[in-house]
Write a protein that holds these residues in place. Structure first.
Motif, mmCIF file in Angstrom:
data_model
loop_
_atom_site.group_PDB
_atom_site.id
_atom_site.type_symbol
_atom_site.label_atom_id
_atom_site.label_comp_id
_atom_site.label_asym_id
_atom_site.label_seq_id
_atom_site.Cartn_x
_atom_site.Cartn_y
_atom_site.Cartn_z
ATOM 1 N N SER A 204 7.764 -1.980 -7.491
ATOM 2 C CA SER A 204 7.756 -0.812 -6.613
ATOM 3 C C SER A 204 7.190 -1.167 -5.234
ATOM 4 N N LYS A 205 6.230 -2.092 -5.192
ATOM 5 C CA LYS A 205 5.687 -2.522 -3.893
ATOM 6 C C LYS A 205 6.745 -3.302 -3.108
ATOM 7 N N LEU A 206 7.503 -4.145 -3.812
ATOM 8 C CA LEU A 206 8.552 -4.918 -3.128
ATOM 9 C C LEU A 206 9.601 -3.972 -2.533
ATOM 10 N N ARG A 207 9.917 -2.938 -3.301
ATOM 11 C CA ARG A 207 10.877 -1.946 -2.817
ATOM 12 C C ARG A 207 10.305 -1.230 -1.587
ATOM 13 N N ALA A 208 9.021 -0.879 -1.684
ATOM 14 C CA ALA A 208 8.365 -0.191 -0.560
ATOM 15 C C ALA A 208 8.342 -1.082 0.684
ATOM 16 N N MET A 209 8.145 -2.384 0.480
ATOM 17 C CA MET A 209 8.096 -3.308 1.630
ATOM 18 C C MET A 209 9.437 -3.320 2.347
ATOM 19 N N SER A 210 10.508 -3.429 1.567
ATOM 20 C CA SER A 210 11.842 -3.415 2.181
ATOM 21 C C SER A 210 12.045 -2.129 2.960
ATOM 22 N N GLY A 211 11.648 -1.017 2.347
ATOM 23 C CA GLY A 211 11.812 0.286 2.982
ATOM 24 C C GLY A 211 11.051 0.381 4.296
ATOM 25 N N GLN A 212 9.794 -0.079 4.262
ATOM 26 C CA GLN A 212 8.956 -0.006 5.467
ATOM 27 C C GLN A 212 9.551 -0.842 6.595
ATOM 28 N N ILE A 213 10.099 -1.997 6.222
ATOM 29 C CA ILE A 213 10.657 -2.885 7.245
ATOM 30 C C ILE A 213 11.961 -2.324 7.786
ATOM 31 N N GLU B 291 8.611 0.750 10.104
ATOM 32 C CA GLU B 291 7.263 1.320 10.005
ATOM 33 C C GLU B 291 6.180 0.240 10.006
ATOM 34 N N MET B 292 6.532 -0.927 9.491
ATOM 35 C CA MET B 292 5.562 -2.018 9.398
ATOM 36 C C MET B 292 6.092 -3.232 10.145
ATOM 37 N N PRO B 293 5.244 -4.038 10.759
ATOM 38 C CA PRO B 293 3.824 -3.801 10.980
ATOM 39 C C PRO B 293 3.590 -2.595 11.886
ATOM 40 N N GLU C 76 -10.372 -0.273 9.923
ATOM 41 C CA GLU C 76 -9.894 0.891 9.194
ATOM 42 C C GLU C 76 -8.478 0.636 8.657
ATOM 43 N N HIS C 77 -7.648 0.013 9.494
ATOM 44 C CA HIS C 77 -6.286 -0.308 9.058
ATOM 45 C C HIS C 77 -6.279 -1.332 7.936
ATOM 46 N N ILE C 78 -7.199 -2.294 8.032
ATOM 47 C CA ILE C 78 -7.276 -3.318 6.982
ATOM 48 C C ILE C 78 -7.679 -2.654 5.663
ATOM 49 N N SER D 249 0.834 0.399 16.472
ATOM 50 C CA SER D 249 -0.427 0.330 17.221
ATOM 51 C C SER D 249 -0.963 -1.107 17.198
ATOM 52 N N TYR D 250 -0.541 -1.849 16.194
ATOM 53 C CA TYR D 250 -0.984 -3.243 16.039
ATOM 54 C C TYR D 250 -0.095 -4.187 16.851
ATOM 55 N N THR D 251 1.209 -3.997 16.775
ATOM 56 C CA THR D 251 2.113 -4.896 17.507
ATOM 57 C C THR D 251 2.033 -4.677 19.019
ATOM 58 N N GLU E 155 -5.682 -1.166 0.426
ATOM 59 C CA GLU E 155 -5.636 -0.216 -0.687
ATOM 60 C C GLU E 155 -4.197 -0.024 -1.158
ATOM 61 N N GLU E 156 -3.304 0.024 -0.197
ATOM 62 C CA GLU E 156 -1.885 0.260 -0.516
ATOM 63 C C GLU E 156 -1.204 -0.984 -1.067
ATOM 64 N N LEU E 157 -1.530 -2.121 -0.465
ATOM 65 C CA LEU E 157 -0.840 -3.363 -0.805
ATOM 66 C C LEU E 157 -1.716 -4.538 -0.405
ATOM 67 N N GLN F 62 2.244 -14.125 9.559
ATOM 68 C CA GLN F 62 2.230 -13.729 10.965
ATOM 69 C C GLN F 62 2.162 -12.211 11.150
ATOM 70 N N SER F 63 2.872 -11.480 10.277
ATOM 71 C CA SER F 63 3.054 -10.045 10.539
ATOM 72 C C SER F 63 2.363 -9.104 9.549
ATOM 73 N N CYS F 64 1.995 -9.589 8.379
ATOM 74 C CA CYS F 64 1.491 -8.661 7.350
ATOM 75 C C CYS F 64 0.092 -8.984 6.831
ATOM 76 N N TYR F 65 -0.246 -10.275 6.739
ATOM 77 C CA TYR F 65 -1.487 -10.639 6.053
ATOM 78 C C TYR F 65 -2.746 -10.093 6.728
ATOM 79 N N ASP F 66 -2.695 -9.852 8.024
ATOM 80 C CA ASP F 66 -3.913 -9.361 8.682
ATOM 81 C C ASP F 66 -4.424 -8.082 8.034
ATOM 82 N N CYS F 67 -3.522 -7.224 7.600
ATOM 83 C CA CYS F 67 -3.956 -5.951 7.003
ATOM 84 C C CYS F 67 -3.715 -5.878 5.506
ATOM 85 N N HIS F 68 -2.923 -6.799 4.974
ATOM 86 C CA HIS F 68 -2.578 -6.696 3.548
ATOM 87 C C HIS F 68 -2.987 -7.935 2.761
ATOM 88 N N SER F 69 -4.090 -8.567 3.140
ATOM 89 C CA SER F 69 -4.603 -9.677 2.338
ATOM 90 C C SER F 69 -6.114 -9.721 2.546
HETATM 91 C C1 HEC Z 1 -2.300 -3.301 11.475
HETATM 92 C C2 HEC Z 1 -2.328 -3.380 10.041
HETATM 93 C C3 HEC Z 1 -1.042 -3.532 9.261
HETATM 94 C C4 HEC Z 1 -0.094 -4.523 9.342
HETATM 95 C C5 HEC Z 1 -0.084 -5.711 10.283
HETATM 96 C C6 HEC Z 1 0.886 -4.244 8.324
HETATM 97 N N1 HEC Z 1 0.522 -3.111 7.635
HETATM 98 FE FE1 HEC Z 1 1.486 -2.291 6.050
HETATM 99 N N2 HEC Z 1 0.139 -0.754 5.977
HETATM 100 C C7 HEC Z 1 -0.952 -0.621 6.811
HETATM 101 C C8 HEC Z 1 -1.646 0.624 6.522
HETATM 102 C C9 HEC Z 1 -2.891 1.143 7.223
HETATM 103 C C10 HEC Z 1 -0.928 1.231 5.462
HETATM 104 C C11 HEC Z 1 -1.271 2.555 4.792
HETATM 105 C C12 HEC Z 1 -0.285 3.631 5.086
HETATM 106 C C13 HEC Z 1 -0.166 3.954 6.539
HETATM 107 O O1 HEC Z 1 -1.175 4.174 7.216
HETATM 108 O O2 HEC Z 1 0.987 4.011 7.026
HETATM 109 C C14 HEC Z 1 0.196 0.347 5.149
HETATM 110 C C15 HEC Z 1 1.132 0.589 4.178
HETATM 111 C C16 HEC Z 1 2.119 -0.310 3.817
HETATM 112 C C17 HEC Z 1 3.033 -0.123 2.717
HETATM 113 C C18 HEC Z 1 3.112 1.101 1.845
HETATM 114 C C19 HEC Z 1 2.703 0.796 0.451
HETATM 115 C C20 HEC Z 1 3.268 1.809 -0.498
HETATM 116 O O3 HEC Z 1 3.103 1.593 -1.681
HETATM 117 O O4 HEC Z 1 3.903 2.794 -0.077
HETATM 118 C C21 HEC Z 1 3.838 -1.220 2.651
HETATM 119 C C22 HEC Z 1 4.947 -1.502 1.651
HETATM 120 C C23 HEC Z 1 3.456 -2.079 3.740
HETATM 121 N N3 HEC Z 1 2.406 -1.507 4.430
HETATM 122 C C24 HEC Z 1 4.057 -3.286 4.021
HETATM 123 C C25 HEC Z 1 3.778 -4.072 5.128
HETATM 124 C C26 HEC Z 1 4.518 -5.273 5.474
HETATM 125 C C27 HEC Z 1 5.669 -5.836 4.665
HETATM 126 C C28 HEC Z 1 3.961 -5.747 6.627
HETATM 127 C C29 HEC Z 1 4.417 -6.931 7.440
HETATM 128 C C30 HEC Z 1 5.786 -6.949 7.849
HETATM 129 C C31 HEC Z 1 2.866 -4.854 6.988
HETATM 130 N N4 HEC Z 1 2.792 -3.852 6.062
HETATM 131 C C32 HEC Z 1 2.008 -5.013 8.079
HETATM 132 C C33 HEC Z 1 -1.361 -1.529 7.769
HETATM 133 C C34 HEC Z 1 -0.645 -2.650 8.183
#
Ligand code: HEC
Length: 151
Positions: free
Chosen positions: A103-112, A116-118, A79-81, A121-123, A86-88, A52-59
């Protein structure tokens, strides 16, 4: 025709014109063997949130709502995709080294944790991708457990 009308007409023509330039779609019919779901047993509730929240840009498979075809938004999303993958890329998670997976799993926790994620601009438009407090806890708990389990 006044200058103002000419400008408005010109902009309208441009806006219609760019609708014909659609970016390539990020879609695939199959779930590759390297997808995180195939490599690890992802609990149903975790997977639902990620989808629901991540695959649109990270798959490799974005689910496009009808309005995602409207320019210039479609380019913005494309562009976001591109950058997001590239990142994940969850579709290629199995190809990552154990170290990179951790390290990616750690980054995911941190972003959440940092909210920062999602991307906001997308939500703004994809309201259903917003993570509830409960969603965040479920994800962070699982990311943490996964990080510890990957040797
Ligand atoms: C609208 C597109 C979009 C969605 C949805 C999104 N991301 Fe991202 N994500 C990005 C972009 C673009 C980057 C590249 C860095 C930036 O621009 O902030 C990024 C970067 C990251 C990174 C950094 C990777 C690194 O190694 O530092 C992580 C982790 C991440 N996203 C996790 C998530 C997770 C978990 C979700 C869902 C909860 C999510 N993202 C949803 C677009 C998205």
């Amino acid at each position: 025709m006044s200058l103002k009308k000419k400008i408005i007409l010109g902009l309208a023509v441009i806006l219609i014109g760019i609708q014909f330039f659609q970016p390539l779609r990020n879609q695939s019919d199959e779930v590759p063997a390297t997808h995180i779901e195939k490599v690890y047993s992802v609990p149903q509730n975790v997977n639902a949130i990620l989808a629901q929240s991540c695959y649109d840009c990270h798959s490799n498979n974005t689910s496009y709502p009808w309005y995602s075809r409207i320019q210039p938004g479609a380019w913005y999303l494309a562009e976001h995709i591109k950058k997001g993958k590239e990142e994940l890329n969850f579709s290629e998670f199995g190809e990552y080294s154990a170290r990179k997976q951790r390290s990616k799993l750690r980054a995911m926790s941190g972003q959440i944790k940092d909210g920062e994620m999602p991307l906001s601009s997308y939500t703004l438009i994809h309201r259903n991708a917003i993570l509830s407090e409960e969603d965040k806890q479920i994800l962070m708990k699982w990311f943490g457990a996964m990080e510890d389990s990957i040797k």
